[in-house]
Motif scaffolding. Structure first.
Motif, PDB file in Angstrom:
ATOM      1  N   TRP A 148     -18.144  -5.477  -6.660  1.00  0.00           N
ATOM      2  CA  TRP A 148     -18.317  -5.284  -8.098  1.00  0.00           C
ATOM      3  C   TRP A 148     -17.580  -6.337  -8.911  1.00  0.00           C
ATOM      4  CZ3 TRP A 148     -22.379  -2.885  -9.276  1.00  0.00           C
ATOM      5  CH2 TRP A 148     -22.836  -1.811  -8.514  1.00  0.00           C
ATOM      6  N   ARG A 149     -16.416  -6.761  -8.443  1.00  0.00           N
ATOM      7  CA  ARG A 149     -15.715  -7.835  -9.152  1.00  0.00           C
ATOM      8  C   ARG A 149     -16.493  -9.144  -9.044  1.00  0.00           C
ATOM      9  NH1 ARG A 149      -9.851  -9.149  -7.054  1.00  0.00           N
ATOM     10  NH2 ARG A 149     -11.085 -10.137  -5.400  1.00  0.00           N
ATOM     11  N   SER A 150     -16.983  -9.455  -7.840  1.00  0.00           N
ATOM     12  CA  SER A 150     -17.782 -10.673  -7.663  1.00  0.00           C
ATOM     13  C   SER A 150     -19.086 -10.597  -8.441  1.00  0.00           C
ATOM     14  CB  SER A 150     -18.072 -10.886  -6.170  1.00  0.00           C
ATOM     15  OG  SER A 150     -16.884 -10.977  -5.428  1.00  0.00           O
ATOM     16  N   PHE A 151     -19.704  -9.393  -8.449  1.00  0.00           N
ATOM     17  CA  PHE A 151     -20.938  -9.205  -9.201  1.00  0.00           C
ATOM     18  C   PHE A 151     -20.701  -9.433 -10.690  1.00  0.00           C
ATOM     19  CE2 PHE A 151     -23.875  -6.550 -11.615  1.00  0.00           C
ATOM     20  CZ  PHE A 151     -25.098  -6.895 -11.065  1.00  0.00           C
ATOM     21  N   GLY A 152     -19.592  -8.916 -11.214  1.00  0.00           N
ATOM     22  CA  GLY A 152     -19.277  -9.129 -12.622  1.00  0.00           C
ATOM     23  C   GLY A 152     -19.066 -10.590 -12.954  1.00  0.00           C
TER      24      GLY A 152
END
Length: 286
Positions: free
Chosen positions: A76-80
């Motif tokens: 989720w951090r990488s996706f953001g």
């Protein structure tokens, strides 16, 4: 005469059949890697290594690759990060390229022609030629690496020439100057004319530039790996490198991560696909 017509019709059918066979073969070649990912993403590592072409592994159907991959790569951090960089770069590219193309098309200044010529010439320069000087300049001299804004700025700079070229053809061919003259007579300023008359007519080209640039920004690995060195700034392509070890690689986790990375671009393409052909061919003929 009838025999000649029948023979000609038969030859056309044979050519059409051969052509379709070739197309189907090429389609299978292109789609096979994607199908291989879909088949193996629901298997454990042992089943993938032993029989990657089997529809179901000996251990059965499993979903554990997805949560494990998301946790390990901090999905989720990488996706953001990927979403912020891709959306920002795409929007800025579309706005700057469309406005630049509009100024170049509607003004016959020599400076506009020279600028457009330089932008076209810059399209043939490969990124690898500028890679080391860029990193040395922004990292060594200016200390601007490890910032999302720096990566967005570079993405926009490298994609602006192609986008301007596409908008130039679309405006030159598909936006009649009579519409702008009518808007001016009605009291519109140049700014109002552009946003209310010209920009809405560029929808097919906007969609095409959006999907081409969004795919490039989302899937880019080389430039983000040079600019973003801190783990909290990693985009999805960089984050997937956590699955590749020195001595072993968990293929199931890699394929789960790749499938998760594909989904946003596939969804965007499905929404914008009807504009793609129209946008690419816009400006091709007058």
């Amino acid at each position: 005469m009838d025999d000649l017509n029948a023979r000609a019709a038969r030859n056309r059918k044979i050519k059409h059949a051969v052509f379709m066979v070739i197309l189907v073969f090429l389609f299978i070649c292109f789609i096979f890697p994607f199908l291989l990912v879909l088949i193996n993403v629901f298997k454990v590592k042992g089943d993938i290594n032993s029989n990657p072409l089997a529809l179901v592994g000996s251990h059965g159907f499993t979903m554990k690759n997805f949560p494990e991959a998301m946790q390990k790569m901090n999905f989720w951090r990488s996706f953001g990060n990927s979403m912020i960089i891709t959306v920002s770069s795409t929007i800025v590219t579309i706005l700057l390229a469309s406005m630049t193309a509009y100024v170049i098309v509607r003004n016959k200044w020599k400076a506009c022609g020279a600028l457009f010529g330089l932008m076209i010439a810059s399209m043939v320069i490969p990124f690898q030629v500028l890679m080391i000087p860029l990193v040395s300049l922004y990292g060594g001299m200016l200390g601007m690496l490890n910032h999302r804004v720096t990566l967005i700025f570079m993405h926009v700079g490298f994609s602006l020439s192609m986008a301007t070229f596409m908008f130039h053809g679309a405006i030159h061919t598909n936006v009649p100057i009579a519409l702008e003259e009518a808007a001016t007579i009605d009291g519109c300023t140049k700014w109002q004319t552009y946003w209310q008359i010209v920009f809405p007519l560029l929808k097919p080209t906007i969609a095409t530039v959006a999907i081409i640039d969004a795919m490039a920004f989302w899937n880019d690995y080389l430039l983000p790996s040079l600019v973003l060195g801190r783990k909290e700034l990693y985009t999805i392509p960089i984050a997937t490198q956590v699955f590749y070890g020195t001595y072993s690689t968990d293929i199931g986790l890699v394929m789960a991560a790749l499938l998760l990375a594909m989904l946003p671009i596939l969804i965007l393409y499905l929404f914008l696909q009807r504009y793609i052909v129209e946008g690419v061919t816009s400006g091709a003929v007058k």
